[in-house]
Scaffold this motif. Sequence first.
Motif, PDB file in Angstrom:
ATOM      1  N   VAL A   7       0.413  -0.805  -0.183  1.00 48.49           N
ATOM      2  CA  VAL A   7      -0.102   0.334  -0.095  1.00 48.49           C
ATOM      3  C   VAL A   7       1.157   0.922  -0.073  1.00 48.49           C
ATOM      4  CG1 VAL A   7      -1.559   1.438   1.190  1.00 48.49           C
ATOM      5  CG2 VAL A   7      -2.242  -0.986   1.146  1.00 48.49           C
ATOM      6  N   GLY A   8       1.819   1.134   1.081  1.00 44.65           N
ATOM      7  CA  GLY A   8       3.254   2.456   0.708  1.00 44.65           C
ATOM      8  C   GLY A   8       3.143   2.395  -0.338  1.00 44.65           C
ATOM      9  N   GLY A  11       1.288   3.852  -2.719  1.00 47.77           N
ATOM     10  CA  GLY A  11       1.147   5.443  -2.386  1.00 47.77           C
ATOM     11  C   GLY A  11       2.389   6.571  -2.963  1.00 47.77           C
ATOM     12  N   VAL A  12       3.238   6.135  -2.703  1.00 47.75           N
ATOM     13  CA  VAL A  12       4.413   6.943  -3.440  1.00 47.75           C
ATOM     14  C   VAL A  12       4.177   6.856  -5.054  1.00 47.75           C
ATOM     15  CG1 VAL A  12       6.594   7.042  -3.733  1.00 47.75           C
ATOM     16  CG2 VAL A  12       5.885   6.285  -1.636  1.00 47.75           C
ATOM     17  N   ALA A  15       0.436   9.747  -4.937  1.00 45.25           N
ATOM     18  CA  ALA A  15       1.167  10.975  -4.373  1.00 45.25           C
ATOM     19  C   ALA A  15       2.430  11.851  -4.902  1.00 45.25           C
ATOM     20  CB  ALA A  15       1.339  10.976  -3.165  1.00 45.25           C
ATOM     21  N   ARG A  18      -0.468  12.092  -8.125  1.00 47.17           N
ATOM     22  CA  ARG A  18      -1.422  13.455  -7.849  1.00 47.17           C
ATOM     23  C   ARG A  18      -0.848  15.198  -7.808  1.00 47.17           C
ATOM     24  NH1 ARG A  18      -1.803  14.898  -3.477  1.00 47.17           N
ATOM     25  NH2 ARG A  18      -1.923  12.984  -2.559  1.00 47.17           N
ATOM     26  N   ALA A  71      -4.478   6.600  -3.300  1.00 51.06           N
ATOM     27  CA  ALA A  71      -3.451   8.328  -2.809  1.00 51.06           C
ATOM     28  C   ALA A  71      -3.584   9.519  -3.555  1.00 51.06           C
ATOM     29  CB  ALA A  71      -2.162   7.833  -2.954  1.00 51.06           C
ATOM     30  N   THR A  74      -8.247  12.518  -3.474  1.00 55.71           N
ATOM     31  CA  THR A  74      -8.348  12.881  -1.938  1.00 55.71           C
ATOM     32  C   THR A  74      -9.022  13.354  -1.761  1.00 55.71           C
ATOM     33  OG1 THR A  74      -7.050  14.935  -0.499  1.00 55.71           O
ATOM     34  CG2 THR A  74      -7.154  15.323  -3.516  1.00 55.71           C
ATOM     35  N   SER A  76      -9.829  15.470   1.610  1.00 51.52           N
ATOM     36  CA  SER A  76      -9.442  16.617   2.791  1.00 51.52           C
ATOM     37  C   SER A  76      -9.102  17.568   1.828  1.00 51.52           C
ATOM     38  CB  SER A  76      -7.471  16.122   3.118  1.00 51.52           C
ATOM     39  OG  SER A  76      -6.501  15.902   2.969  1.00 51.52           O
TER      40      SER A  76
ATOM     41  N   VAL B  18       6.774  14.830  -0.801  1.00 50.89           N
ATOM     42  CA  VAL B  18       5.667  14.472  -0.537  1.00 50.89           C
ATOM     43  C   VAL B  18       6.241  12.566  -1.446  1.00 50.89           C
ATOM     44  CG1 VAL B  18       4.148  13.932  -3.014  1.00 50.89           C
ATOM     45  CG2 VAL B  18       4.763  16.465  -2.482  1.00 50.89           C
ATOM     46  N   ALA B  19       6.960  12.177  -1.849  1.00 44.74           N
ATOM     47  CA  ALA B  19       6.829  10.718  -1.936  1.00 44.74           C
ATOM     48  C   ALA B  19       7.200  10.432  -0.190  1.00 44.74           C
ATOM     49  CB  ALA B  19       8.448  10.422  -2.378  1.00 44.74           C
ATOM     50  N   GLY B  22       3.205  11.482   1.389  1.00 42.54           N
ATOM     51  CA  GLY B  22       2.260   9.694   0.238  1.00 42.54           C
ATOM     52  C   GLY B  22       2.665   7.947   1.385  1.00 42.54           C
ATOM     53  N   PHE B  23       4.127   7.804   1.412  1.00 44.24           N
ATOM     54  CA  PHE B  23       3.861   6.200   1.618  1.00 44.24           C
ATOM     55  C   PHE B  23       2.925   5.976   2.908  1.00 44.24           C
ATOM     56  CE2 PHE B  23       7.174   3.462   3.785  1.00 44.24           C
ATOM     57  CZ  PHE B  23       7.031   2.264   2.720  1.00 44.24           C
ATOM     58  N   ALA B  26      -0.455   6.591   2.576  1.00 46.24           N
ATOM     59  CA  ALA B  26      -1.290   5.436   2.529  1.00 46.24           C
ATOM     60  C   ALA B  26      -1.672   3.974   3.340  1.00 46.24           C
ATOM     61  CB  ALA B  26      -1.168   5.336   1.118  1.00 46.24           C
ATOM     62  N   ILE B  27      -0.201   4.304   3.807  1.00 49.95           N
ATOM     63  CA  ILE B  27       0.070   3.026   4.897  1.00 49.95           C
ATOM     64  C   ILE B  27      -1.077   3.197   6.225  1.00 49.95           C
ATOM     65  CG2 ILE B  27       1.685   1.925   6.699  1.00 49.95           C
ATOM     66  CD1 ILE B  27       3.706   1.989   4.453  1.00 49.95           C
ATOM     67  N   THR B  78       0.642  18.028   1.239  1.00 50.60           N
ATOM     68  CA  THR B  78       0.617  17.151  -0.138  1.00 50.60           C
ATOM     69  C   THR B  78       0.615  15.785   0.179  1.00 50.60           C
ATOM     70  OG1 THR B  78       1.197  19.391  -0.827  1.00 50.60           O
ATOM     71  CG2 THR B  78       0.917  17.782  -2.590  1.00 50.60           C
ATOM     72  N   GLY B  79       1.708  15.373   0.382  1.00 50.04           N
ATOM     73  CA  GLY B  79       2.206  14.009   1.024  1.00 50.04           C
ATOM     74  C   GLY B  79       0.989  12.868   2.179  1.00 50.04           C
ATOM     75  N   LEU B  81      -1.474  13.743   4.282  1.00 53.50           N
ATOM     76  CA  LEU B  81      -3.056  13.848   4.092  1.00 53.50           C
ATOM     77  C   LEU B  81      -3.958  13.989   2.878  1.00 53.50           C
ATOM     78  CD1 LEU B  81      -3.011  16.528   6.577  1.00 53.50           C
ATOM     79  CD2 LEU B  81      -2.965  14.834   7.351  1.00 53.50           C
ATOM     80  N   SER B  82      -3.059  14.250   2.287  1.00 52.97           N
ATOM     81  CA  SER B  82      -3.830  13.824   0.883  1.00 52.97           C
ATOM     82  C   SER B  82      -3.610  12.634   0.707  1.00 52.97           C
ATOM     83  CB  SER B  82      -2.903  14.616  -1.182  1.00 52.97           C
ATOM     84  OG  SER B  82      -3.821  15.971  -0.027  1.00 52.97           O
ATOM     85  N   SER B  83      -2.955  11.844   0.606  1.00 46.07           N
ATOM     86  CA  SER B  83      -3.292  10.405   0.479  1.00 46.07           C
ATOM     87  C   SER B  83      -3.779   9.667   1.605  1.00 46.07           C
ATOM     88  CB  SER B  83      -1.479   9.506   0.883  1.00 46.07           C
ATOM     89  OG  SER B  83      -0.459   9.678  -0.073  1.00 46.07           O
TER      90      SER B  83
END
Lengths: 119, 134
Positions: A7-8, A11-12, A15, A18, A71, A74, A76, B18-19, B22-23, B26-27, B78-79, B81-83
């Motif tokens: 998932v992480g 997610g990278v 994000a 985006r 990810a 969004t 928020s 951001v990466a 984002g990591f 999402a986790i 951007t990283g 909370l948005s993920s």
Amino acid sequence: MNPALLVGLGGVLGALSRFAVGSLVGSLVGGRRRDTLAVNVLGSFALGALTTGLAADATLLTVFGTGFCGAFTTFSSFAVETVELYETGARRAAVVNAATNLVGALLAVGLGGWLATAL
Amino acid sequence: MSATEARSLERLKPLLLVAVGGFAGAIARHAVAVALPGGFPWGTLAVNVLGSFALGVLLFEATVTGRLGPETRLVLGTGFLSSFTTYSTFALQTAALSPRWAVANVAANYALGFLAVVAGRIAVRSLAAPEVAG
């Protein structure tokens, strides 16, 4: 691999994508709200297609569905931008923003799923 | 490090921030979804409301006191909370619910999400107020 790590990793990618769409849409038409609408509708389309198309592959679905699409889209930013519109007196625009994200994302989920089945 | 290398690192920095955010975001979303009971999409509701509150705090803080710099906004806003929050999963889950529960899910995410943004701003205002007054 550990599902949380999958998932992480998704997610990278989500994000960063985006962020890239934000820069792209920003330079083309301007405005944060359009970025958010674009990622939310695109991401919902992808999630609808992936959930149907990758239903048999739990690993890929975790990376690209939960990780990437989750990810990439969004809630928020959408909520903050809608509240900002309402507070600055653009009440009709706030309602339109809330409705277009919802209708756009729901139609996109359905269309993505339908296309994945048809192909 | 050469000046050229330093410049390219400087260009990469926003992407790295951001990466990383984002990591982790999402986790954290996945962990909340696993921890909460199934049936109704409680996990998505929880992350969307919590994340909207936190983003309300973060972005409003930036305009009121400005103690948090642009780098913090990139990694956390951007990283992370948005993920952490998600619209696609919210839409997918809504489409899968019965009409009555779908309406309840949209109403809960929207009403609580918007209220959370407002609550985040009130929190910043009440914390910043003594400084502004003094």
